[in-house]
Design an enzyme around this catalytic site. Structure first.
Site, PDB file in Angstrom:
ATOM      1  N   ILE A 119      47.755 -43.220   9.353  1.00  0.00           N
ATOM      2  CA  ILE A 119      47.613 -44.527   9.462  1.00  0.00           C
ATOM      3  C   ILE A 119      45.978 -44.061   9.789  1.00  0.00           C
ATOM      4  O   ILE A 119      45.283 -43.299   9.524  1.00  0.00           O
ATOM      5  CB  ILE A 119      48.182 -44.628  10.708  1.00  0.00           C
ATOM      6  CG1 ILE A 119      48.425 -45.844  11.126  1.00  0.00           C
ATOM      7  CG2 ILE A 119      48.044 -43.421  12.067  1.00  0.00           C
ATOM      8  CD1 ILE A 119      48.797 -46.624  12.867  1.00  0.00           C
ATOM      9  N   HIS A 120      44.544 -45.223   9.697  1.00  0.00           N
ATOM     10  CA  HIS A 120      44.077 -45.154  10.123  1.00  0.00           C
ATOM     11  C   HIS A 120      43.125 -46.459  10.233  1.00  0.00           C
ATOM     12  O   HIS A 120      43.610 -47.401   9.884  1.00  0.00           O
ATOM     13  CB  HIS A 120      42.611 -44.484   9.160  1.00  0.00           C
ATOM     14  CG  HIS A 120      43.110 -44.919   7.906  1.00  0.00           C
ATOM     15  ND1 HIS A 120      44.330 -44.741   7.074  1.00  0.00           N
ATOM     16  CD2 HIS A 120      43.072 -46.246   6.986  1.00  0.00           C
ATOM     17  CE1 HIS A 120      43.969 -45.288   6.534  1.00  0.00           C
ATOM     18  NE2 HIS A 120      42.982 -46.159   6.026  1.00  0.00           N
ATOM     19  N   PHE A 121      41.928 -46.754  11.231  1.00  0.00           N
ATOM     20  CA  PHE A 121      41.013 -47.779  11.817  1.00  0.00           C
ATOM     21  C   PHE A 121      39.788 -47.756  10.465  1.00  0.00           C
ATOM     22  O   PHE A 121      39.275 -46.836  10.520  1.00  0.00           O
ATOM     23  CB  PHE A 121      41.397 -48.088  13.715  1.00  0.00           C
ATOM     24  CG  PHE A 121      42.518 -47.994  13.984  1.00  0.00           C
ATOM     25  CD1 PHE A 121      42.346 -49.336  14.820  1.00  0.00           C
ATOM     26  CD2 PHE A 121      42.814 -47.265  14.329  1.00  0.00           C
ATOM     27  CE1 PHE A 121      43.642 -49.550  15.936  1.00  0.00           C
ATOM     28  CE2 PHE A 121      43.249 -47.349  15.630  1.00  0.00           C
ATOM     29  CZ  PHE A 121      44.475 -48.167  16.196  1.00  0.00           C
TER      30      PHE A 121
END
Ligand code: ZN
Length: 161
Positions: A119-121
């Protein structure tokens, strides 16, 4: 109708590194951080530049742990991730003076996640008229020299965090 430009939907970061490792997993070897465009590795989160951005200064903020879902994150990790998003916005504001930001999260392949497993922004600086600019240049993306130059500009600010 004004069409919202959603740069985080265009995620050209699917290529893993030469060894086929996850680009968001920091690993223990800090010697290649510059090559990997890693700006910051903290206890809980990592900040790096998108190697294939549609706009210069496109950063990615991920947990250090290789997890794919929001509900897999601890409260400590959540707090650290949002803090790092905030600091990334602050540093980009100082260095690149954008007019605004898009901050986005792509969950799952259908939503445009290039690397689903970690997961990453996305933190994407925006300038007035940048969509027109992007329309004009079409498929031409920011050239790697610019990315490296931006990386070196941003690095001291992340180092002093
Ligand atoms: Zn990973």
């Amino acid at each position: 109708m004004k069409v919202l430009w959603a740069p985080w939907r265009m995620e050209y970061i699917t290529e893993s590194n030469e060894k086929g490792e996850c680009i968001f997993c920091p690993g223990d070897d800090r010697d290649h951080d510059e090559k990997r465009l890693i700006l910051h590795v903290g206890e809980q989160s990592i900040v790096l530049m998108n190697r294939f951005p549609y706009i210069n200064g496109h950063l990615l903020v991920a947990p250090v742990r290789h997890v794919s879902d929001l509900d897999a994150l601890t409260n400590e990790e959540k707090l650290d991730l949002v803090t790092m998003v905030e600091r990334s916005v602050g540093i980009l504001t100082k260095v690149m003076n954008p007019g605004g930001f898009n901050v986005g999260l792509n969950l799952g392949n259908i939503a445009g996640a290039g690397v689903e497993e970690h997961i990453h922004f996305h933190v994407v600086p925006r300038w007035g008229g940048d969509t027109n600019y992007m329309t004009v240049i079409g498929e031409v993306r920011v050239i790697p020299e610019h990315i490296q130059a931006t990386y070196l500009k941003l690095l001291p600010f992340f180092k002093s965090l």
